[in-house]
Scaffold this motif. Structure first.
Motif, short mmCIF file in Angstrom:
data_model
loop_
_atom_site.label_atom_id
_atom_site.label_comp_id
_atom_site.label_asym_id
_atom_site.label_seq_id
_atom_site.Cartn_x
_atom_site.Cartn_y
_atom_site.Cartn_z
N GLU A 10 0.86 -1.02 0.15
CA GLU A 10 0.05 0.11 0.01
C GLU A 10 1.06 1.34 0.04
O GLU A 10 2.04 1.25 0.49
N PHE A 115 2.79 -9.07 0.91
CA PHE A 115 2.00 -7.92 0.92
C PHE A 115 2.25 -6.98 2.27
O PHE A 115 1.89 -7.56 3.17
N TYR A 117 1.01 -3.62 4.35
CA TYR A 117 -0.17 -2.84 4.58
C TYR A 117 0.21 -2.04 5.91
O TYR A 117 0.92 -2.47 6.64
N ALA A 118 -0.77 -1.17 6.13
CA ALA A 118 -0.94 -0.20 7.45
C ALA A 118 -2.06 0.52 7.44
O ALA A 118 -2.99 0.62 6.65
N LYS A 123 0.11 5.41 7.58
CA LYS A 123 0.68 5.55 6.18
C LYS A 123 0.56 7.39 5.98
O LYS A 123 1.95 7.70 5.34
N GLY A 166 -4.30 -6.97 -2.80
CA GLY A 166 -4.46 -6.94 -1.33
C GLY A 166 -5.29 -7.96 -0.65
O GLY A 166 -5.31 -8.20 0.38
N LYS A 168 -5.57 -11.37 0.70
CA LYS A 168 -4.50 -12.11 1.29
C LYS A 168 -4.24 -13.57 0.61
O LYS A 168 -3.25 -14.11 0.87
N LEU A 173 2.35 -14.05 2.60
CA LEU A 173 2.53 -13.49 3.80
C LEU A 173 2.13 -11.92 3.93
O LEU A 173 2.41 -11.27 2.81
N CYS A 174 1.40 -11.68 4.59
CA CYS A 174 0.88 -10.20 4.70
C CYS A 174 1.33 -9.69 5.98
O CYS A 174 1.10 -10.22 7.21
N ILE A 175 2.14 -8.37 5.80
CA ILE A 175 2.71 -7.61 7.18
C ILE A 175 1.93 -6.36 7.46
O ILE A 175 2.10 -5.45 6.43
N ASN A 176 1.53 -6.30 8.72
CA ASN A 176 0.90 -4.91 8.82
C ASN A 176 2.08 -3.98 9.46
O ASN A 176 2.70 -4.40 10.56
N THR A 177 2.37 -2.98 9.04
CA THR A 177 3.67 -2.32 9.32
C THR A 177 3.05 -0.81 9.90
O THR A 177 4.18 -0.04 10.34
N SER A 178 1.88 -0.87 10.64
CA SER A 178 1.67 0.24 11.43
C SER A 178 2.41 0.40 12.70
O SER A 178 2.32 -0.55 13.26
N VAL A 180 5.40 0.37 13.38
CA VAL A 180 6.44 -0.53 13.17
C VAL A 180 7.77 0.02 12.82
O VAL A 180 7.94 0.78 11.74
N LEU A 185 12.22 -5.50 11.48
CA LEU A 185 11.21 -6.59 10.83
C LEU A 185 12.29 -7.56 10.09
O LEU A 185 12.04 -8.74 9.68
#
Lengths: 196, 196
Positions: A10, A115, A117-118, A123, A166, A168, A173-178, A180, A185
């Motif tokens: 994203e 993928f 996302y956050a 973002k 987007g 899943k 693997l989908c990683i939420n970088t909110s 972070v 990582l």
């Protein structure tokens, strides 16, 4: 043949930084804007225009003239060059590729698809940190831009690949970088790539 | 306070095995069926019934009598005991909890939420490998069961928590376990938990 990692992301999620750091940690080649530069040279169109055509949707593909429309021929040139270049990269192996439909175009090479996302807040923060002085946008303008870019990506994938960007199920693997720190990582992602 | 890891999983994705192995690797406490046993003892209802009430949707919550219906009072008892037990576990910290809405019930404890999913073919394979001799189902029956269980989970979360189960935004990490040996994922997941 080596491994191929694709990163879909994203806008503002830090996916590009994650891809670059992961490639460095693995000692893999990294492809992102290089892809655009290559295609631009190949087809003789500006990098900005190629960038738009290589990841955006309908509005750039179809040009309307009143009631009639025609399919933008540049789109096909760019798409062909994009396929050719990505396949040549994949044949070398051991690479991380960010965006440009690599996860689908290189499907036959069995890439590992990630993928990134956050949350919108996160973002927005990342975009503000990265913005140049001369392109300072208000929060409202930035949020509009973030949403627009991802909407275009979604449309592009839906139009050209019949694929839900987007979702899943289309990634390993989908990683939420909110909230972070991307750098933190990398060791676990490296291990993940090596063991998956 | 220690870390709390919650594992949400599609039926047949290997999420339970992943949770158990991850807990062992981290030296954390592991909670899964223990939760049901505890609630069952606490409220004086069978484990099977508690299991259904603690993760399934509307049909068990509301009992219809012709045109009238009433809310099943057992549901509230189970839900209260479930909240109490999960909070007591969270206060001890350093634990992995599989299912039972722990990611939402323990929201204030900032758990690390992992979602485990897989392709239908892969889930079918895992279910077939695990099935007891006496409960051999046909592929068609198994697929129906897999879909039904996940549909119930989705409904349960939507009904009780106003929450979209399986939506990647609600998790920190989503892992696709199709064609993957769960054991091989543990070192990178352990590292992920330690660094996220």
């Amino acid at each position: 043949m080596g491994k191929i990692i694709t990163i879909s992301r994203e806008f503002g999620s830090g996916g590009r930084e994650l891809g670059k750091r992961l490639a460095d940690a693995l000692g893999y080649d990294y492809y992102d804007k290089e892809i655009i530069t290559h295609i631009s040279n190949k087809v003789g169109l500006s990098e900005e225009y190629v960038s738009t055509l290589s990841e955006q949707g309908m509005s750039h593909y179809v040009i309307n003239y009143g009631r009639s429309f025609y399919i933008n021929p540049d789109q096909n040139k760019v798409m062909t060059a994009q396929h050719e270049f990505l396949r040549s990269v994949a044949l070398k192996g051991n690479c991380v590729i960010v965006g440009r439909g690599a996860n689908i175009i290189l499907k036959d090479f069995n890439p590992l698809n990630i993928f990134v996302y956050a949350s919108l807040e996160s973002k927005l923060e990342r975009c503000k940190l990265k913005a140049n002085e001369e392109e300072k946008l208000t929060d409202k303008e930035l949020i509009k831009r973030i949403k627009e870019i991802d909407k275009n990506r979604k449309n592009y994938f839906s139009l050209f690949f019949d694929y839900e960007w987007g979702d899943k199920r289309n990634y390993h693997l989908c990683i939420n970088t909110s909230n972070v720190v991307i750098k933190d990582l990398i060791p676990s992602l490296k291990s993940f790539v090596e063991n998956y």
